[in-house]
Design a protein around this motif. Structure first.
Motif, PDB file in Angstrom:
ATOM      1  N   VAL A   6      -0.233   7.412   0.174  1.00  0.00           N
ATOM      2  CA  VAL A   6      -0.868   6.677   1.074  1.00  0.00           C
ATOM      3  C   VAL A   6      -0.519   6.545   2.646  1.00  0.00           C
ATOM      4  O   VAL A   6       0.733   6.349   2.767  1.00  0.00           O
ATOM      5  CB  VAL A   6      -1.165   5.367   0.784  1.00  0.00           C
ATOM      6  CG1 VAL A   6      -1.773   4.331   1.699  1.00  0.00           C
ATOM      7  CG2 VAL A   6      -1.717   5.179  -0.881  1.00  0.00           C
ATOM      8  N   VAL A   7      -1.592   7.047   3.513  1.00  0.00           N
ATOM      9  CA  VAL A   7      -0.990   6.923   5.093  1.00  0.00           C
ATOM     10  C   VAL A   7      -2.163   5.994   5.814  1.00  0.00           C
ATOM     11  O   VAL A   7      -3.226   6.699   6.047  1.00  0.00           O
ATOM     12  CB  VAL A   7      -1.085   8.559   5.396  1.00  0.00           C
ATOM     13  CG1 VAL A   7      -0.488   8.250   6.873  1.00  0.00           C
ATOM     14  CG2 VAL A   7      -0.027   9.280   4.522  1.00  0.00           C
ATOM     15  N   GLY A   8      -1.749   5.137   6.147  1.00  0.00           N
ATOM     16  CA  GLY A   8      -2.478   4.212   6.831  1.00  0.00           C
ATOM     17  C   GLY A   8      -3.738   3.738   5.972  1.00  0.00           C
ATOM     18  O   GLY A   8      -3.608   3.154   4.769  1.00  0.00           O
ATOM     19  N   ASP A   9      -4.917   3.938   6.393  1.00  0.00           N
ATOM     20  CA  ASP A   9      -5.996   3.521   5.605  1.00  0.00           C
ATOM     21  C   ASP A   9      -6.706   4.723   5.105  1.00  0.00           C
ATOM     22  O   ASP A   9      -7.656   5.053   4.530  1.00  0.00           O
ATOM     23  CB  ASP A   9      -7.105   3.036   6.445  1.00  0.00           C
ATOM     24  CG  ASP A   9      -8.060   3.957   7.428  1.00  0.00           C
ATOM     25  OD1 ASP A   9      -7.322   5.071   7.812  1.00  0.00           O
ATOM     26  OD2 ASP A   9      -8.827   3.627   7.907  1.00  0.00           O
ATOM     27  N   ALA A  10      -5.801   5.968   4.580  1.00  0.00           N
ATOM     28  CA  ALA A  10      -6.138   7.190   4.120  1.00  0.00           C
ATOM     29  C   ALA A  10      -5.263   7.520   2.971  1.00  0.00           C
ATOM     30  O   ALA A  10      -4.284   7.019   2.667  1.00  0.00           O
ATOM     31  CB  ALA A  10      -6.027   8.315   4.975  1.00  0.00           C
ATOM     32  N   ASP A  82     -10.570   9.249   3.935  1.00  0.00           N
ATOM     33  CA  ASP A  82     -10.326   8.145   4.568  1.00  0.00           C
ATOM     34  C   ASP A  82     -11.244   7.112   4.168  1.00  0.00           C
ATOM     35  O   ASP A  82     -12.295   7.147   3.733  1.00  0.00           O
ATOM     36  CB  ASP A  82     -10.780   8.727   6.052  1.00  0.00           C
ATOM     37  CG  ASP A  82      -9.874   9.582   6.733  1.00  0.00           C
ATOM     38  OD1 ASP A  82      -8.635   9.388   6.830  1.00  0.00           O
ATOM     39  OD2 ASP A  82     -10.227  10.517   7.463  1.00  0.00           O
ATOM     40  N   GLY A  83     -10.947   5.659   4.549  1.00  0.00           N
ATOM     41  CA  GLY A  83     -11.457   4.742   4.288  1.00  0.00           C
ATOM     42  C   GLY A  83     -11.793   4.180   2.864  1.00  0.00           C
ATOM     43  O   GLY A  83     -12.563   3.401   2.647  1.00  0.00           O
ATOM     44  N   LEU A  84     -11.031   4.936   2.042  1.00  0.00           N
ATOM     45  CA  LEU A  84     -11.113   4.248   0.606  1.00  0.00           C
ATOM     46  C   LEU A  84      -9.714   3.868   0.133  1.00  0.00           C
ATOM     47  O   LEU A  84      -8.736   4.388   0.462  1.00  0.00           O
ATOM     48  CB  LEU A  84     -11.450   5.497  -0.384  1.00  0.00           C
ATOM     49  CG  LEU A  84     -12.856   5.868  -0.493  1.00  0.00           C
ATOM     50  CD1 LEU A  84     -13.114   6.930  -1.451  1.00  0.00           C
ATOM     51  CD2 LEU A  84     -13.819   4.771  -0.682  1.00  0.00           C
ATOM     52  N   SER A  85      -9.689   2.633  -0.492  1.00  0.00           N
ATOM     53  CA  SER A  85      -8.256   2.178  -0.865  1.00  0.00           C
ATOM     54  C   SER A  85      -7.694   3.133  -2.260  1.00  0.00           C
ATOM     55  O   SER A  85      -8.452   4.072  -2.760  1.00  0.00           O
ATOM     56  CB  SER A  85      -8.481   0.872  -1.629  1.00  0.00           C
ATOM     57  OG  SER A  85      -9.055   0.735  -2.753  1.00  0.00           O
ATOM     58  N   SER A  86      -6.469   2.897  -2.243  1.00  0.00           N
ATOM     59  CA  SER A  86      -5.703   3.978  -3.355  1.00  0.00           C
ATOM     60  C   SER A  86      -6.389   3.545  -4.777  1.00  0.00           C
ATOM     61  O   SER A  86      -6.463   4.293  -5.648  1.00  0.00           O
ATOM     62  CB  SER A  86      -4.195   3.646  -3.094  1.00  0.00           C
ATOM     63  OG  SER A  86      -3.940   2.371  -3.275  1.00  0.00           O
ATOM     64  N   ASP A  87      -6.664   2.408  -4.805  1.00  0.00           N
ATOM     65  CA  ASP A  87      -7.011   1.759  -6.029  1.00  0.00           C
ATOM     66  C   ASP A  87      -8.393   2.536  -6.628  1.00  0.00           C
ATOM     67  O   ASP A  87      -8.573   2.766  -7.531  1.00  0.00           O
ATOM     68  CB  ASP A  87      -7.207   0.352  -6.283  1.00  0.00           C
ATOM     69  CG  ASP A  87      -6.081  -0.553  -6.252  1.00  0.00           C
ATOM     70  OD1 ASP A  87      -4.948   0.118  -6.298  1.00  0.00           O
ATOM     71  OD2 ASP A  87      -6.157  -1.793  -5.817  1.00  0.00           O
ATOM     72  N   PHE A 102       2.087   7.697  -7.525  1.00  0.00           N
ATOM     73  CA  PHE A 102       2.202   7.793  -6.166  1.00  0.00           C
ATOM     74  C   PHE A 102       3.424   8.281  -5.861  1.00  0.00           C
ATOM     75  O   PHE A 102       4.290   8.225  -6.632  1.00  0.00           O
ATOM     76  CB  PHE A 102       2.165   6.200  -5.457  1.00  0.00           C
ATOM     77  CG  PHE A 102       0.943   5.672  -5.364  1.00  0.00           C
ATOM     78  CD1 PHE A 102      -0.218   6.168  -4.722  1.00  0.00           C
ATOM     79  CD2 PHE A 102       0.672   4.802  -6.486  1.00  0.00           C
ATOM     80  CE1 PHE A 102      -1.091   5.429  -4.410  1.00  0.00           C
ATOM     81  CE2 PHE A 102      -0.697   4.161  -6.463  1.00  0.00           C
ATOM     82  CZ  PHE A 102      -1.434   4.486  -5.440  1.00  0.00           C
ATOM     83  N   SER A 103       3.594   9.308  -4.670  1.00  0.00           N
ATOM     84  CA  SER A 103       4.744   9.855  -4.373  1.00  0.00           C
ATOM     85  C   SER A 103       5.868   8.805  -3.580  1.00  0.00           C
ATOM     86  O   SER A 103       5.278   7.891  -3.100  1.00  0.00           O
ATOM     87  CB  SER A 103       4.678  10.945  -3.525  1.00  0.00           C
ATOM     88  OG  SER A 103       4.177  10.422  -2.237  1.00  0.00           O
ATOM     89  N   GLU A 104       6.988   9.010  -3.548  1.00  0.00           N
ATOM     90  CA  GLU A 104       7.969   8.093  -2.971  1.00  0.00           C
ATOM     91  C   GLU A 104       7.625   8.152  -1.519  1.00  0.00           C
ATOM     92  O   GLU A 104       7.151   8.777  -0.950  1.00  0.00           O
ATOM     93  CB  GLU A 104       9.483   8.604  -3.388  1.00  0.00           C
ATOM     94  CG  GLU A 104       9.781   8.437  -4.682  1.00  0.00           C
ATOM     95  CD  GLU A 104      11.018   8.802  -4.850  1.00  0.00           C
ATOM     96  OE1 GLU A 104      11.889   8.663  -3.834  1.00  0.00           O
ATOM     97  OE2 GLU A 104      11.603   9.327  -5.750  1.00  0.00           O
ATOM     98  N   GLY A 105       7.982   6.943  -1.264  1.00  0.00           N
ATOM     99  CA  GLY A 105       7.771   6.675   0.407  1.00  0.00           C
ATOM    100  C   GLY A 105       6.453   6.138   0.649  1.00  0.00           C
ATOM    101  O   GLY A 105       6.053   6.193   1.838  1.00  0.00           O
ATOM    102  N   THR A 106       5.461   5.749  -0.263  1.00  0.00           N
ATOM    103  CA  THR A 106       4.122   5.413  -0.018  1.00  0.00           C
ATOM    104  C   THR A 106       3.860   4.171  -0.108  1.00  0.00           C
ATOM    105  O   THR A 106       4.705   3.216  -0.705  1.00  0.00           O
ATOM    106  CB  THR A 106       3.168   6.062  -0.713  1.00  0.00           C
ATOM    107  OG1 THR A 106       3.335   5.897  -2.056  1.00  0.00           O
ATOM    108  CG2 THR A 106       3.044   7.721  -0.261  1.00  0.00           C
TER     109      THR A 106
END
Length: 106
Positions: A6-10, A82-87, A102-106
């Protein structure tokens, strides 16, 4: 298992592209990547465009929300959604029967 970032809203999604396939399809997991087959050939960005369109259609979002961010000329790519939550992305992948985390650091 496919590891999302997850990077920002992407959400960053690692994929294995198979251009020149018989049909467009999300195949499943392949070496910690989501394998996606497209009928377009790997020429002048045609396969990349088809890949993004297939993912966008499957997620029910606009094509402009999905882009290749790494691996433009490689079969191993990373897509930015872009614009979708990780869920939402997790639920989509779970619905496809793909193990995800999820990879580490997110």
């Amino acid at each position: 298992m496919i590891l999302l970032q997850v990077v920002g809203d992407a959400v960053l999604l690692p994929v294995k592209a198979q251009p020149g396939a018989r049909r467009d399809a999300i195949v499943g997991e392949h070496g910690e990547r989501l394998k996606i087959a497209v009928t377009q050939v790997a020429e002048k960005g045609k396969a990349n465009s088809a890949l993004c369109e297939l993912v966008a259609d499957s997620l029910g979002v606009a094509r402009s929300r999905v882009a290749v961010v790494t691996g433009l000329t490689s079969s191993q790519k990373v897509l930015r959604i872009d614009g979708l939550s990780s869920d939402v992305v997790l639920g989509w992948l779970a619905g496809l029967g793909v193990p995800v985390g999820f990879s580490e650091g997110t």
